[in-house]
Every structure is written in C-alpha cells, then in structure tokens.
Design a protein around this motif. Structure first.
Motif, PDB file in Angstrom:
ATOM      1  N   ASP A  43       2.432   1.727  -3.430  1.00 35.05           N
ATOM      2  CA  ASP A  43       1.445   2.291  -4.363  1.00 35.05           C
ATOM      3  C   ASP A  43       1.282   3.787  -4.145  1.00 35.05           C
ATOM      4  O   ASP A  43       1.239   4.571  -5.105  1.00 35.05           O
ATOM      5  N   THR A  44       1.202   4.202  -2.883  1.00 32.93           N
ATOM      6  CA  THR A  44       1.064   5.627  -2.565  1.00 32.93           C
ATOM      7  C   THR A  44       2.281   6.401  -3.056  1.00 32.93           C
ATOM      8  O   THR A  44       2.146   7.466  -3.671  1.00 32.93           O
TER       9      THR A  44
ATOM     10  N   GLN B  24       4.336   5.596  -5.446  1.00 29.62           N
ATOM     11  CA  GLN B  24       4.351   5.633  -6.913  1.00 29.62           C
ATOM     12  C   GLN B  24       3.360   6.664  -7.447  1.00 29.62           C
ATOM     13  O   GLN B  24       3.675   7.399  -8.394  1.00 29.62           O
ATOM     14  N   ARG B  25       2.183   6.756  -6.844  1.00 22.69           N
ATOM     15  CA  ARG B  25       1.215   7.770  -7.272  1.00 22.69           C
ATOM     16  C   ARG B  25       1.762   9.169  -7.036  1.00 22.69           C
ATOM     17  O   ARG B  25       1.640  10.054  -7.887  1.00 22.69           O
ATOM     18  N   ASN B  26       2.389   9.374  -5.875  1.00 22.40           N
ATOM     19  CA  ASN B  26       2.986  10.679  -5.578  1.00 22.40           C
ATOM     20  C   ASN B  26       4.101  11.003  -6.560  1.00 22.40           C
ATOM     21  O   ASN B  26       4.204  12.131  -7.053  1.00 22.40           O
ATOM     22  N   ARG B  27       4.943  10.033  -6.844  1.00 24.55           N
ATOM     23  CA  ARG B  27       6.021  10.237  -7.813  1.00 24.55           C
ATOM     24  C   ARG B  27       5.458  10.623  -9.172  1.00 24.55           C
ATOM     25  O   ARG B  27       5.919  11.578  -9.812  1.00 24.55           O
ATOM     26  N   ASP B  28       4.434   9.894  -9.622  1.00 26.97           N
ATOM     27  CA  ASP B  28       3.831  10.185 -10.930  1.00 26.97           C
ATOM     28  C   ASP B  28       3.202  11.569 -10.956  1.00 26.97           C
ATOM     29  O   ASP B  28       3.301  12.288 -11.965  1.00 26.97           O
ATOM     30  N   ALA B  29       2.573  11.968  -9.862  1.00 26.76           N
ATOM     31  CA  ALA B  29       1.956  13.298  -9.805  1.00 26.76           C
ATOM     32  C   ALA B  29       3.029  14.386  -9.868  1.00 26.76           C
ATOM     33  O   ALA B  29       2.859  15.400 -10.558  1.00 26.76           O
TER      34      ALA B  29
ATOM     35  N   ARG C 260       0.833  -1.202   0.000  1.00 25.06           N
ATOM     36  CA  ARG C 260       0.000   0.000   0.000  1.00 25.06           C
ATOM     37  C   ARG C 260       0.868   1.253   0.000  1.00 25.06           C
ATOM     38  O   ARG C 260       0.620   2.198  -0.742  1.00 25.06           O
TER      39      ARG C 260
END
Length: 124
Positions: free
Chosen positions: A100-101, A103-108, A97
């Motif tokens: 995933d968080t 990775q989402r932050n990195r992508d943003a 989890r």
C-alpha cells in the motif's frame, strides 16, 4: 557436498550461502579439515529460503518457519501448524502494508510527473 557444489546446484553465490549459515538458515556439518559439508537436502532448503526471501520475509522469520515447509518452487507447500499460520498472517499484513505504501508513493510520483509535464513512462 562442499559449498562450491551447493552454489553450483542452486545458482546461489558461496558468499550468500555463508550468510544463510550466519543467519542460522543453513546448518552444514564441519569436516575435520574445517570444510563445510552440506547434506543433499540443502539444495531444497536453499530454494525454500530464496522463495521466502522473494516473498518479502525477513531472515529471522524464515528461520522460524522454514522447517514448517516442504518442497520448493512450484511444489513449495506449508505443513499445517496453527502458530505458523498466525506468524504468516502477521507477515502478510506487513507485506500488504508495504505494498500500500509503495502504491501511494508510485501514485504521488506519477502525479508529480504529470504536473511537471513529464510522462511517467519516459521517466523510468
């Protein structure tokens, strides 16, 4: 062995070794003069603790599961225990989890930098 020798053998600062003791992860004997006396097995135990911390486990989880492991580094292996397996499965879900968080932050952040005209590799 005294704490300084354990520190030298493991590469872990004495302050951190005392923290591991406070967290009930290490259990040295006390000599009559009050000095800590660590058994030889403490070298492997410290390596196990470091491996588990690097895997993202919290000290309270490590306290529960470290007695269920043998070896360290490349030879670090769990001993079969159904309760341990259930606890580790929960920890794995939590680590996944968090990944995933992140990775989402990195992508943003990458998307923001792209929109701002700044290449992501130069921003680091």
């Amino acid at each position: 062995m005294k704490i300084g020798e354990l520190s030298r053998l493991t590469g872990v600062a004495t302050r951190l070794l005392r923290y591991y003791e406070q967290q009930d992860l290490l259990h040295p004997d006390r000599l009559p003069n009050g000095y800590r006396d660590y058994p030889e097995s403490s070298v492997q135990r410290v390596q196990q603790i470091r491996d588990l911390l690097q895997a993202g486990l919290r000290p309270e989880v490590i306290r529960e599961i470290v007695p269920c492991f043998t070896g360290s580094g490349a030879t670090f292996r769990p001993m079969a225990d159904p309760a341990l397996a259930a606890n580790l499965a929960r920890e794995l879900r939590e680590i996944e989890r968090r990944i995933d968080t992140l990775q989402r932050n990195r992508d943003a952040i990458r998307a923001y930098l792209a929109a701002a005209g700044e290449p992501a590799s130069e921003a680091a």
